[in-house]
Design an enzyme around this catalytic site. Sequence first.
Site, PDB file in Angstrom:
ATOM      1  N   ARG A 146      -6.461  -2.746   3.508  1.00  0.00           N
ATOM      2  CA  ARG A 146      -7.020  -1.654   4.315  1.00  0.00           C
ATOM      3  C   ARG A 146      -7.514  -2.105   5.681  1.00  0.00           C
ATOM      4  O   ARG A 146      -7.558  -1.300   6.622  1.00  0.00           O
ATOM      5  CB  ARG A 146      -8.144  -0.976   3.543  1.00  0.00           C
ATOM      6  N   LYS A 181      -0.763  -9.403  -9.480  1.00  0.00           N
ATOM      7  CA  LYS A 181      -1.966  -9.019  -8.735  1.00  0.00           C
ATOM      8  C   LYS A 181      -2.870  -8.201  -9.650  1.00  0.00           C
ATOM      9  O   LYS A 181      -2.415  -7.238 -10.284  1.00  0.00           O
ATOM     10  CB  LYS A 181      -1.615  -8.216  -7.485  1.00  0.00           C
ATOM     11  N   CYS A 185      -3.865  -1.807  -9.260  1.00  0.00           N
ATOM     12  CA  CYS A 185      -4.092  -0.484  -8.675  1.00  0.00           C
ATOM     13  C   CYS A 185      -4.999   0.337  -9.589  1.00  0.00           C
ATOM     14  O   CYS A 185      -4.707   0.534 -10.770  1.00  0.00           O
ATOM     15  CB  CYS A 185      -2.775   0.245  -8.470  1.00  0.00           C
ATOM     16  N   ASN A 223      -7.872 -11.549  -2.019  1.00  0.00           N
ATOM     17  CA  ASN A 223      -7.733 -10.209  -1.448  1.00  0.00           C
ATOM     18  C   ASN A 223      -9.059  -9.459  -1.554  1.00  0.00           C
ATOM     19  O   ASN A 223      -9.759  -9.569  -2.551  1.00  0.00           O
ATOM     20  CB  ASN A 223      -6.629  -9.458  -2.215  1.00  0.00           C
ATOM     21  N   GLY A 224      -9.388  -8.717  -0.495  1.00  0.00           N
ATOM     22  CA  GLY A 224     -10.582  -7.880  -0.517  1.00  0.00           C
ATOM     23  C   GLY A 224     -11.504  -8.102   0.657  1.00  0.00           C
ATOM     24  O   GLY A 224     -12.008  -9.208   0.860  1.00  0.00           O
ATOM     25  N   ASP A 225     -11.696  -7.069   1.472  1.00  0.00           N
ATOM     26  CA  ASP A 225     -12.669  -7.069   2.564  1.00  0.00           C
ATOM     27  C   ASP A 225     -12.389  -8.094   3.662  1.00  0.00           C
ATOM     28  O   ASP A 225     -13.318  -8.665   4.240  1.00  0.00           O
ATOM     29  CB  ASP A 225     -14.083  -7.289   2.022  1.00  0.00           C
ATOM     30  N   MET A 235       0.845  -1.187   0.000  1.00  0.00           N
ATOM     31  CA  MET A 235       0.000   0.000   0.000  1.00  0.00           C
ATOM     32  C   MET A 235       0.882   1.238   0.000  1.00  0.00           C
ATOM     33  O   MET A 235       1.720   1.411   0.898  1.00  0.00           O
ATOM     34  CB  MET A 235      -0.936   0.004   1.212  1.00  0.00           C
ATOM     35  N   ALA A 236       0.714   2.066  -1.013  1.00  0.00           N
ATOM     36  CA  ALA A 236       1.517   3.274  -1.137  1.00  0.00           C
ATOM     37  C   ALA A 236       1.311   4.185   0.060  1.00  0.00           C
ATOM     38  O   ALA A 236       0.176   4.452   0.464  1.00  0.00           O
ATOM     39  CB  ALA A 236       1.153   4.013  -2.423  1.00  0.00           C
TER      40      ALA A 236
END
Length: 341
Positions: A226, A140, A101, A201-203, A15-16
């Site tokens: 996140r 990814k 991204c 990936n995700g949630d 994550m940037a």
Amino acid sequence: MEGLFGKYRVLLAPMAGVTDIAFRTLCREAGADVAFTEMVSAKGLSFANEKTRHLLALAEGEAQVAVQLFGHEPDVMASQAAWIEGAMGESLAYLDINMGCPARKIVSKGDGSALMRDPHLAAAIVSAVKEAVEHPVTVKFRRGWAEGDETAPAFARRMEAAGADAVAVHGRFAEQLYRGAADWGVIARVRETVSVPVVGNGDIRSGADARAMAERTGCDAVMIARGAEGNPWLFSQVQAALAGLPEPAPPTVDERIAMARRHAELLTHREGRNIVRMRKHAMWYMAGLPGAAAARGRINYCTTLDDFNQVFDDLLEIAHEHAIVASGEGSPFNVERENWK
């Protein structure tokens, strides 16, 4: 790669502006099997940009990291992947190519998820990088570019044919950005389509989420992004859930503030004047706490470790007062993760 993901099953996503040395340290201590650096620009590396190369530095005690490259020129991607491998040696776990991204400043240059609109170029990049390095190469990407047009299974087959050793799938379309819910079904559909390992990936915001994703999709590893912001404890919860053990209790206010202090200290020692990047982390740590709304304005003016600690001191005092009033005794005040944001 099966052996790699047998060892590295719970991953901290790149994550940037987030997955720097300080944050990786905290997540690794909490249970992340391997962490990504911030995503790295192949073009930036090609210019011998020290700011870009700085992203590849390891934290104290960090044996290996994974590195994600972004770009759209096969020759540049390949040459910089080879440079990374030579510079990092055994410190490099594996290389990932960013084709997921959705940020405008990334896709406007043809990088990130923009590559899903050009599978031929995407495959050429994978082939070039694979030929240039000995370490495993993964890709990814997202469910697809346009909302409603799922291309991930076919795209995954193309990447596997080009030489990808594994793929990671985020369950949203690029045009969706981070709106709505991630569709885990696409992870299962990709898993059924390719023979290489698949990362989901995700949630993922709890251990139960990770276990559910693994059970529903058959993915070989889970990648957390996140959900870990302001919540490194998520990794210990995920590890426990995947092992069939009870999840650790959510952190108390005292634990959250203590972690925020340590995070700020790590940033101070490593980043110097860049302690200002702690502002967003501080807001994530304190989300949902009594007094957090008023503290946000003060956080935006913090420029030193002392500034942050003063805000944390005040938040802790307010939280303890709130706990005493609410319970009639001085027991720890605990806020569940789902109430943080």
